[in-house]
Design an enzyme around this catalytic site. Sequence first.
Site, PDB file in Angstrom:
ATOM      1  N   ARG A 109     -57.370 -69.877 -41.904  1.00  0.00           N
ATOM      2  CA  ARG A 109     -58.291 -70.142 -43.040  1.00  0.00           C
ATOM      3  C   ARG A 109     -59.611 -69.377 -42.923  1.00  0.00           C
ATOM      4  NH1 ARG A 109     -55.998 -75.062 -42.205  1.00  0.00           N
ATOM      5  NH2 ARG A 109     -54.360 -75.483 -43.723  1.00  0.00           N
ATOM      6  N   LYS A 162     -64.941 -57.301 -51.557  1.00  0.00           N
ATOM      7  CA  LYS A 162     -63.596 -57.340 -52.149  1.00  0.00           C
ATOM      8  C   LYS A 162     -62.586 -56.895 -51.108  1.00  0.00           C
ATOM      9  CE  LYS A 162     -64.392 -55.700 -56.782  1.00  0.00           C
ATOM     10  NZ  LYS A 162     -63.743 -54.821 -57.745  1.00  0.00           N
ATOM     11  N   GLU A 193     -68.223 -40.978 -55.603  1.00  0.00           N
ATOM     12  CA  GLU A 193     -68.791 -42.335 -55.744  1.00  0.00           C
ATOM     13  C   GLU A 193     -70.310 -42.292 -55.528  1.00  0.00           C
ATOM     14  OE1 GLU A 193     -66.875 -44.637 -56.850  1.00  0.00           O
ATOM     15  OE2 GLU A 193     -64.840 -44.224 -56.143  1.00  0.00           O
ATOM     16  N   LYS A 241     -75.200 -49.834 -55.048  1.00  0.00           N
ATOM     17  CA  LYS A 241     -74.063 -50.777 -55.064  1.00  0.00           C
ATOM     18  C   LYS A 241     -74.543 -52.194 -54.742  1.00  0.00           C
ATOM     19  CE  LYS A 241     -69.479 -52.001 -54.290  1.00  0.00           C
ATOM     20  NZ  LYS A 241     -68.120 -51.716 -54.011  1.00  0.00           N
ATOM     21  N   GLU A 268     -67.953 -60.350 -60.623  1.00  0.00           N
ATOM     22  CA  GLU A 268     -67.490 -59.459 -61.686  1.00  0.00           C
ATOM     23  C   GLU A 268     -67.468 -60.090 -63.058  1.00  0.00           C
ATOM     24  OE1 GLU A 268     -63.814 -57.713 -60.045  1.00  0.00           O
ATOM     25  OE2 GLU A 268     -64.749 -55.883 -60.759  1.00  0.00           O
ATOM     26  N   ARG A 292     -71.181 -55.752 -62.936  1.00  0.00           N
ATOM     27  CA  ARG A 292     -70.387 -55.024 -61.940  1.00  0.00           C
ATOM     28  C   ARG A 292     -69.443 -54.003 -62.588  1.00  0.00           C
ATOM     29  NH1 ARG A 292     -68.685 -57.912 -56.263  1.00  0.00           N
ATOM     30  NH2 ARG A 292     -67.386 -56.278 -55.427  1.00  0.00           N
ATOM     31  N   ASN A 323     -67.533 -49.249 -62.541  1.00  0.00           N
ATOM     32  CA  ASN A 323     -66.288 -48.638 -63.018  1.00  0.00           C
ATOM     33  C   ASN A 323     -66.523 -47.410 -63.887  1.00  0.00           C
ATOM     34  OD1 ASN A 323     -64.046 -50.136 -62.009  1.00  0.00           O
ATOM     35  ND2 ASN A 323     -64.883 -51.865 -63.135  1.00  0.00           N
ATOM     36  N   HIS A 335     -64.024 -44.633 -64.214  1.00  0.00           N
ATOM     37  CA  HIS A 335     -62.763 -45.112 -63.647  1.00  0.00           C
ATOM     38  C   HIS A 335     -61.686 -45.421 -64.689  1.00  0.00           C
ATOM     39  CE1 HIS A 335     -65.062 -45.244 -59.987  1.00  0.00           C
ATOM     40  NE2 HIS A 335     -64.031 -45.682 -59.287  1.00  0.00           N
ATOM     41  N   HIS A 356     -58.883 -43.427 -63.304  1.00  0.00           N
ATOM     42  CA  HIS A 356     -57.683 -44.069 -62.749  1.00  0.00           C
ATOM     43  C   HIS A 356     -56.420 -43.571 -63.429  1.00  0.00           C
ATOM     44  CE1 HIS A 356     -59.529 -47.811 -60.667  1.00  0.00           C
ATOM     45  NE2 HIS A 356     -59.183 -46.886 -59.793  1.00  0.00           N
ATOM     46  N   HIS A 411     -58.831 -39.729 -55.416  1.00  0.00           N
ATOM     47  CA  HIS A 411     -59.513 -40.704 -56.261  1.00  0.00           C
ATOM     48  C   HIS A 411     -60.844 -40.124 -56.763  1.00  0.00           C
ATOM     49  CE1 HIS A 411     -60.899 -44.577 -57.707  1.00  0.00           C
ATOM     50  NE2 HIS A 411     -62.012 -44.409 -57.009  1.00  0.00           N
TER      51      HIS A 411
HETATM   52  N1  LIG Z   1     -63.081 -53.123 -51.696  1.00  0.00           N
HETATM   53  C1  LIG Z   1     -63.641 -52.345 -52.591  1.00  0.00           C
HETATM   54  O1  LIG Z   1     -64.608 -52.728 -53.253  1.00  0.00           O
HETATM   55  C2  LIG Z   1     -63.108 -50.958 -52.765  1.00  0.00           C
HETATM   56  C3  LIG Z   1     -63.843 -50.006 -53.484  1.00  0.00           C
HETATM   57  C4  LIG Z   1     -63.345 -48.709 -53.577  1.00  0.00           C
HETATM   58  C5  LIG Z   1     -62.129 -48.389 -53.000  1.00  0.00           C
HETATM   59  N2  LIG Z   1     -61.427 -49.341 -52.317  1.00  0.00           N
HETATM   60  C6  LIG Z   1     -60.143 -49.017 -51.672  1.00  0.00           C
HETATM   61  O2  LIG Z   1     -60.376 -48.047 -50.661  1.00  0.00           O
HETATM   62  C7  LIG Z   1     -59.177 -47.320 -50.439  1.00  0.00           C
HETATM   63  C8  LIG Z   1     -59.501 -45.853 -50.293  1.00  0.00           C
HETATM   64  O3  LIG Z   1     -60.362 -45.688 -49.201  1.00  0.00           O
HETATM   65  P1  LIG Z   1     -60.498 -44.309 -48.416  1.00  0.00           P
HETATM   66  O4  LIG Z   1     -60.720 -43.219 -49.379  1.00  0.00           O
HETATM   67  O5  LIG Z   1     -61.463 -44.540 -47.335  1.00  0.00           O
HETATM   68  O6  LIG Z   1     -59.010 -44.065 -47.882  1.00  0.00           O
HETATM   69  P2  LIG Z   1     -58.302 -44.255 -46.462  1.00  0.00           P
HETATM   70  O7  LIG Z   1     -58.694 -45.500 -45.807  1.00  0.00           O
HETATM   71  O8  LIG Z   1     -56.846 -44.057 -46.745  1.00  0.00           O
HETATM   72  O9  LIG Z   1     -58.845 -43.006 -45.619  1.00  0.00           O
HETATM   73  C9  LIG Z   1     -58.535 -41.688 -46.020  1.00  0.00           C
HETATM   74  C10 LIG Z   1     -57.889 -40.883 -44.897  1.00  0.00           C
HETATM   75  O10 LIG Z   1     -58.884 -40.500 -43.954  1.00  0.00           O
HETATM   76  C11 LIG Z   1     -58.509 -40.894 -42.635  1.00  0.00           C
HETATM   77  N3  LIG Z   1     -59.763 -41.149 -41.935  1.00  0.00           N
HETATM   78  C12 LIG Z   1     -60.600 -42.185 -42.122  1.00  0.00           C
HETATM   79  N4  LIG Z   1     -61.737 -42.005 -41.442  1.00  0.00           N
HETATM   80  C13 LIG Z   1     -61.613 -40.847 -40.767  1.00  0.00           C
HETATM   81  C14 LIG Z   1     -62.482 -40.120 -39.916  1.00  0.00           C
HETATM   82  N5  LIG Z   1     -63.734 -40.525 -39.668  1.00  0.00           N
HETATM   83  N6  LIG Z   1     -62.011 -38.968 -39.369  1.00  0.00           N
HETATM   84  C15 LIG Z   1     -60.767 -38.515 -39.676  1.00  0.00           C
HETATM   85  N7  LIG Z   1     -59.923 -39.139 -40.517  1.00  0.00           N
HETATM   86  C16 LIG Z   1     -60.347 -40.291 -41.060  1.00  0.00           C
HETATM   87  C17 LIG Z   1     -57.616 -42.075 -42.838  1.00  0.00           C
HETATM   88  O11 LIG Z   1     -56.759 -42.268 -41.748  1.00  0.00           O
HETATM   89  C18 LIG Z   1     -56.846 -41.659 -44.095  1.00  0.00           C
HETATM   90  O12 LIG Z   1     -55.817 -40.785 -43.761  1.00  0.00           O
HETATM   91  C19 LIG Z   1     -58.251 -47.622 -51.605  1.00  0.00           C
HETATM   92  O13 LIG Z   1     -57.206 -48.454 -51.148  1.00  0.00           O
HETATM   93  C20 LIG Z   1     -59.132 -48.379 -52.588  1.00  0.00           C
HETATM   94  O14 LIG Z   1     -58.428 -49.352 -53.321  1.00  0.00           O
HETATM   95  C21 LIG Z   1     -61.899 -50.605 -52.200  1.00  0.00           C
HETATM   96 ZN   LIG Z   2     -63.780 -45.529 -57.167  1.00  0.00          ZN
END
Ligand SMILES: NC(=O)c1ccc[n+]([C@@H]2O[C@H](COP(=O)([O-])OP(=O)(O)OC[C@H]3O[C@@H](n4cnc5c(N)ncnc54)[C@H](O)[C@@H]3O)[C@@H](O)[C@H]2O)c1
Ligand SMILES: [Zn+2]
Length: 346
Positions: free
Chosen positions: A115, A137, A179, A219, A229, A233, A237, A240, A244, A259
């Site tokens: 939990r 999130k 971003e 942010k 949201e 918030r 987007n 997006h 998207h 992305h």
């Molecule tokens: N929670 C939220 O509010 C929120 C907001 C935006 C995006 N997201 C989510 O975030 C995700 C995308 O995140 P991302 O772009 O970080 O992708 P990711 O976590 O897949 O990382 C991208 C790539 O970089 C590699 N990597 C990470 N750090 C590294 C480093 N320092 N050196 C070398 N390689 C490295 C990872 O292994 C991966 O292959 C999506 O799933 C999206 O839905 C969430």
């Molecule tokens: Zn985004």
Amino acid sequence: MVPAPDFHLHGSDIFIGNLPTIFSQWLEGKEYSKVVVLTDQNTQRDCLPLMAPCLPELAKIITIPAGEQHKSLQTCDYIWNGFLEHHLDRKALLINLGGGVVGDMGGFCAAVWKRGIDFIQVPTTLLAMTDAAIGGKTGVDYQGVKNIIGAFNAPAAVLVDPLFLQTLPERELLSGLAEVLKHGFIGDPELLEIVTKSHPTKWEHSDWTTILHKSIAVKVKVVDQDPFEKGLRALLNFGHSIGHALESYFLTTNSPITHGEAIAIGMICESPKTSRKRVADLIQAFFPKVAIPESAFPEIWQYMQQDKKNSSGAVLMAVPDEYPLSVKLIPVTETQLHETLRGYNV
Ligand SMILES: NC(=O)c1ccc[n+]([C@@H]2O[C@H](COP(=O)([O-])OP(=O)(O)OC[C@H]3O[C@@H](n4cnc5c(N)ncnc54)[C@H](O)[C@@H]3O)[C@@H](O)[C@H]2O)c1
Ligand SMILES: [Zn+2]
């Protein structure tokens, strides 16, 4: 002594600086029964060595495969198995060391384990530093739908160390920069100026601490005013709705785009006519143009209709209203979408 956080958001302290120093000080006096670090294969190789010197001796590591396709309940199952194996009780601490995938999924796994156990975010991509790790999130993808299972779960702390960007592939860095630009457009013209001047497409060239500080500030301000949201918030987007849809469309082709590349185009296309040229000039200094085939426009429209922001059948785009920080939801028709994409292509 625990350093003063740069930001405080809904119970989470957010620090920007040297990770080993901040983490050691943060951990002092806390009585966690166990510390577990979640990494993916890449962050285990490239990021864990930077963190290892400040981890408690008995810290455990759980490593998952890298990539969005592993942001799933199956991977959660693997993570929870690791928790069982390492006998994590309610007083354990989970550290998510990775990009948005590790952070979102680890945060979700922590939310429901016994939990809820404490977790901290140590984002290692620019996107996670400025966006995914901030705001509480968490979640995973399910049956091909992104982030459809999840929970709001605030981390105990977010520790942002720009040094991790050193090993991040350039295309990932640029993806995160979209971003950062978004945060500039919706709330901080000075950030746009700094980014334009310093052109931070490489790790070496930039004052990342300043850029991250200003970008995270936007942010934090938005989320602080709208934790669940209900309104403002939606501003996050910006770019997006169309972005998207483009991301989904290009995923089905032989040349998928990131992305960030997708929302960069999205921001140009969603900008009101009056500011569109300014937005396009700024974005195109970083993101080369991508040709969007006219034959794909109907398919892109289909994707847009699935967007979460839509209500009662209308397709809505979130567009920044007048500065400071306010949002307008603008309905868009298929004809308007075709026009705007055509306008982008010329
Ligand atoms: N929670 C939220 O509010 C929120 C907001 C935006 C995006 N997201 C989510 O975030 C995700 C995308 O995140 P991302 O772009 O970080 O992708 P990711 O976590 O897949 O990382 C991208 C790539 O970089 C590699 N990597 C990470 N750090 C590294 C480093 N320092 N050196 C070398 N390689 C490295 C990872 O292994 C991966 O292959 C999506 O799933 C999206 O839905 C969430
Ligand atoms: Zn985004």
